[in-house]
Design a protein around this motif. Structure first.
Motif, PDB file in Angstrom:
ATOM      1  N   GLY A 178      11.632  -1.798 -19.838  1.00  0.00           N
ATOM      2  CA  GLY A 178      10.787  -1.864 -18.650  1.00  0.00           C
ATOM      3  C   GLY A 178      11.494  -2.678 -17.581  1.00  0.00           C
ATOM      4  N   ALA A 179      10.886  -2.755 -16.444  1.00  0.00           N
ATOM      5  CA  ALA A 179      11.494  -3.509 -15.352  1.00  0.00           C
ATOM      6  C   ALA A 179      11.683  -4.970 -15.754  1.00  0.00           C
ATOM      7  CB  ALA A 179      10.618  -3.417 -14.101  1.00  0.00           C
ATOM      8  N   ALA A 180      12.820  -5.523 -15.404  1.00  0.00           N
ATOM      9  CA  ALA A 180      13.116  -6.913 -15.751  1.00  0.00           C
ATOM     10  C   ALA A 180      12.238  -7.859 -14.941  1.00  0.00           C
ATOM     11  CB  ALA A 180      14.586  -7.208 -15.477  1.00  0.00           C
ATOM     12  N   GLN A 181      11.744  -8.912 -15.590  1.00  0.00           N
ATOM     13  CA  GLN A 181      10.936  -9.903 -14.887  1.00  0.00           C
ATOM     14  C   GLN A 181      11.832 -10.740 -13.981  1.00  0.00           C
ATOM     15  OE1 GLN A 181       8.757 -12.142 -17.829  1.00  0.00           O
ATOM     16  NE2 GLN A 181       7.145 -10.586 -17.971  1.00  0.00           N
ATOM     17  N   VAL A 182      11.463 -10.806 -12.723  1.00  0.00           N
ATOM     18  CA  VAL A 182      12.233 -11.598 -11.766  1.00  0.00           C
ATOM     19  C   VAL A 182      11.523 -12.896 -11.414  1.00  0.00           C
ATOM     20  CG1 VAL A 182      13.417  -9.606 -10.779  1.00  0.00           C
ATOM     21  CG2 VAL A 182      11.198 -10.296  -9.851  1.00  0.00           C
ATOM     22  N   ILE A 183      10.276 -13.005 -11.831  1.00  0.00           N
ATOM     23  CA  ILE A 183       9.487 -14.219 -11.595  1.00  0.00           C
ATOM     24  C   ILE A 183       8.797 -14.600 -12.894  1.00  0.00           C
ATOM     25  CG2 ILE A 183       7.486 -15.190 -10.385  1.00  0.00           C
ATOM     26  CD1 ILE A 183       8.197 -13.409  -8.009  1.00  0.00           C
ATOM     27  N   LYS A 184       8.863 -15.867 -13.229  1.00  0.00           N
ATOM     28  CA  LYS A 184       8.186 -16.374 -14.420  1.00  0.00           C
ATOM     29  C   LYS A 184       7.037 -17.286 -14.014  1.00  0.00           C
ATOM     30  CE  LYS A 184      12.280 -16.226 -17.364  1.00  0.00           C
ATOM     31  NZ  LYS A 184      13.196 -17.012 -18.253  1.00  0.00           N
ATOM     32  N   ALA A 185       6.022 -17.327 -14.866  1.00  0.00           N
ATOM     33  CA  ALA A 185       4.872 -18.188 -14.584  1.00  0.00           C
ATOM     34  C   ALA A 185       5.345 -19.625 -14.394  1.00  0.00           C
ATOM     35  CB  ALA A 185       3.872 -18.102 -15.728  1.00  0.00           C
ATOM     36  N   GLY A 186       4.891 -20.256 -13.328  1.00  0.00           N
ATOM     37  CA  GLY A 186       5.287 -21.623 -13.022  1.00  0.00           C
ATOM     38  C   GLY A 186       6.403 -21.731 -12.007  1.00  0.00           C
ATOM     39  N   ASP A 187       7.070 -20.596 -11.699  1.00  0.00           N
ATOM     40  CA  ASP A 187       8.147 -20.621 -10.698  1.00  0.00           C
ATOM     41  C   ASP A 187       7.586 -20.904  -9.315  1.00  0.00           C
ATOM     42  OD1 ASP A 187       9.990 -20.030 -12.621  1.00  0.00           O
ATOM     43  OD2 ASP A 187      10.348 -17.960 -11.980  1.00  0.00           O
ATOM     44  N   ALA A 206       3.854 -19.372  -8.962  1.00  0.00           N
ATOM     45  CA  ALA A 206       3.458 -18.186  -9.714  1.00  0.00           C
ATOM     46  C   ALA A 206       2.517 -18.565 -10.854  1.00  0.00           C
ATOM     47  CB  ALA A 206       4.682 -17.476 -10.262  1.00  0.00           C
ATOM     48  N   VAL A 207       1.392 -17.883 -10.924  1.00  0.00           N
ATOM     49  CA  VAL A 207       0.435 -18.101 -12.011  1.00  0.00           C
ATOM     50  C   VAL A 207       0.795 -17.230 -13.213  1.00  0.00           C
ATOM     51  CG1 VAL A 207      -2.011 -17.973 -12.660  1.00  0.00           C
ATOM     52  CG2 VAL A 207      -1.365 -18.702 -10.353  1.00  0.00           C
ATOM     53  N   ALA A 208       1.498 -16.130 -12.957  1.00  0.00           N
ATOM     54  CA  ALA A 208       1.895 -15.206 -14.026  1.00  0.00           C
ATOM     55  C   ALA A 208       3.308 -14.704 -13.770  1.00  0.00           C
ATOM     56  CB  ALA A 208       0.920 -14.035 -14.097  1.00  0.00           C
ATOM     57  N   SER A 209       3.911 -14.146 -14.792  1.00  0.00           N
ATOM     58  CA  SER A 209       5.245 -13.560 -14.652  1.00  0.00           C
ATOM     59  C   SER A 209       5.120 -12.172 -14.033  1.00  0.00           C
ATOM     60  CB  SER A 209       5.931 -13.455 -16.016  1.00  0.00           C
ATOM     61  OG  SER A 209       6.084 -14.739 -16.593  1.00  0.00           O
ATOM     62  N   VAL A 218      -0.652 -15.803  -7.283  1.00  0.00           N
ATOM     63  CA  VAL A 218       0.141 -16.921  -6.780  1.00  0.00           C
ATOM     64  C   VAL A 218      -0.810 -17.985  -6.231  1.00  0.00           C
ATOM     65  CG1 VAL A 218       1.974 -17.633  -5.207  1.00  0.00           C
ATOM     66  CG2 VAL A 218       1.967 -15.310  -6.111  1.00  0.00           C
ATOM     67  N   GLN A 219      -0.494 -19.247  -6.508  1.00  0.00           N
ATOM     68  CA  GLN A 219      -1.305 -20.349  -5.988  1.00  0.00           C
ATOM     69  C   GLN A 219      -0.599 -20.994  -4.800  1.00  0.00           C
ATOM     70  OE1 GLN A 219      -1.602 -24.134  -8.171  1.00  0.00           O
ATOM     71  NE2 GLN A 219      -3.828 -23.945  -7.983  1.00  0.00           N
ATOM     72  N   ASN A 220      -1.305 -21.064  -3.670  1.00  0.00           N
ATOM     73  CA  ASN A 220      -0.780 -21.756  -2.496  1.00  0.00           C
ATOM     74  C   ASN A 220      -0.624 -23.231  -2.837  1.00  0.00           C
ATOM     75  OD1 ASN A 220      -0.574 -23.196   0.009  1.00  0.00           O
ATOM     76  ND2 ASN A 220      -1.420 -21.415   1.067  1.00  0.00           N
ATOM     77  N   THR A 221       0.613 -23.758  -2.712  1.00  0.00           N
ATOM     78  CA  THR A 221       0.863 -25.133  -3.119  1.00  0.00           C
ATOM     79  C   THR A 221       0.136 -26.150  -2.244  1.00  0.00           C
ATOM     80  OG1 THR A 221       2.889 -25.098  -1.793  1.00  0.00           O
ATOM     81  CG2 THR A 221       3.100 -24.617  -4.155  1.00  0.00           C
ATOM     82  N   VAL A 230       2.941  -9.319  -4.188  1.00  0.00           N
ATOM     83  CA  VAL A 230       3.799  -8.354  -4.876  1.00  0.00           C
ATOM     84  C   VAL A 230       5.204  -8.954  -4.980  1.00  0.00           C
ATOM     85  CG1 VAL A 230       4.865  -6.068  -4.773  1.00  0.00           C
ATOM     86  CG2 VAL A 230       2.483  -6.376  -4.070  1.00  0.00           C
ATOM     87  N   ALA A 231       5.738  -8.993  -6.181  1.00  0.00           N
ATOM     88  CA  ALA A 231       7.082  -9.535  -6.394  1.00  0.00           C
ATOM     89  C   ALA A 231       8.120  -8.636  -5.719  1.00  0.00           C
ATOM     90  CB  ALA A 231       7.378  -9.642  -7.877  1.00  0.00           C
ATOM     91  N   THR A 232       8.999  -9.235  -4.926  1.00  0.00           N
ATOM     92  CA  THR A 232      10.041  -8.479  -4.223  1.00  0.00           C
ATOM     93  C   THR A 232      11.436  -8.779  -4.753  1.00  0.00           C
ATOM     94  OG1 THR A 232      10.197 -10.206  -2.535  1.00  0.00           O
ATOM     95  CG2 THR A 232       8.681  -8.373  -2.111  1.00  0.00           C
TER      96      THR A 232
END
Length: 258
Positions: A178-187, A206-209, A218-221, A230-232
């Motif tokens: 499947g598509a590779a994860q480019v974002i991990k939870a906590g990034d 990021a709340v989720a990968s 995503v949580q606004n810091t 949407v992950a780009t």
């Protein structure tokens, strides 16, 4: 005199091999279904047309459900036994599976033919879950059949990530990757909004990968508000028209060395 002695010694040494040498150059073809029943892989398990003592010549051992043999080495063993396999299809490796011994009989070849004979994309090495599939990780081999979702082109899986551990020699299935994860939870990521010349950006967590093109939370810091983006790409996401355009694409962007 010395030359004659050497020639005589060589003739005595080669005498036991003369029965095999009678078959020198005999053409053989790779079986449509390469299997063995007892873990001892013989020339007759691999080739149609092998007979006599050479049929029972053991060239490798199968320790598990499958064994992967280098085609060049198999070709060398066949040549030493007096048989010629041209390998006109350029097969690099041969997969041998657990099954009934072929025994060098025409019945075995007929049964194999009924199941068909196809070139299948297989894994050249074992791949761990999450690892990106690279071009050198794939090769074409001959098997009795292919998975229903077997890719016809290696590009269909190159650059994608393994969803689970993948075994060397196994046929490739599109459900494996499947598509590779480019974002991990906590990034910490940068979220952008672009529309009609207006460009805004903010930092989020990021709340989720997510893989490229995935919608994720995503949580606004600053405000701590949760939004959907949407992950780009690695460390980046979008909202607004850019995000909608990315979601509409049928093929996700893949990040990998090609």
């Amino acid at each position: 005199m010395k030359t004659l002695l050497i020639a005589a010694a060589f003739a005595a040494f080669a005498a036991p091999l003369l029965p095999n040498m009678a078959f020198a150059g005999t053409p053989v073809t790779l079986r449509m279904d390469t299997t063995d029943a007892d873990g001892r892989i013989t020339l007759a398990d691999l080739f149609d047309g092998v007979s006599g003592p050479a049929a029972n010549m053991v060239i490798a051992a199968r320790m598990g459900p499958t064994a992967v043999l280098e085609a060049g080495q198999v070709q060398m063993f066949a040549r030493r036994a007096g048989y010629d396999w041209t390998n006109s299809n350029g097969i690099r490796r041969i997969i041998v599976r657990e099954g009934a011994d072929n025994g060098g009989t025409s019945a075995g070849a007929t049964a194999s033919a009924s199941r068909g004979n196809v070139e299948v994309l297989a894994y050249a090495r074992s791949i761990t879950a999450g690892e990106i599939v690279q071009p050198q990780d794939l090769l074409w081999v001959k098997m009795a059949g292919a998975p229903a979702d077997a890719p016809r082109d290696a590009d269909a899986v190159i650059g994608l990530a393994a969803k689970r551990p993948l075994r060397e020699g196994a046929a490739v299935s599109t459900r494996d990757v499947g598509a590779a994860q480019v974002i991990k939870a906590g990034d910490l990521i940068t979220i952008t909004y672009d529309d009609g010349g207006i460009s805004l950006s903010l930092q989020g967590k990021a709340v989720a990968s997510a893989a490229t093109g995935d919608v994720f939370a995503v949580q606004n810091t600053l405000s701590k508000k949760i939004i959907q983006a949407v992950a780009t790409g690695p460390g980046a996401a979008a909202v607004g028209p850019q995000a909608q355009s990315l979601q509409a694409r049928s093929q996700p962007v893949r990040f990998a060395a090609r």
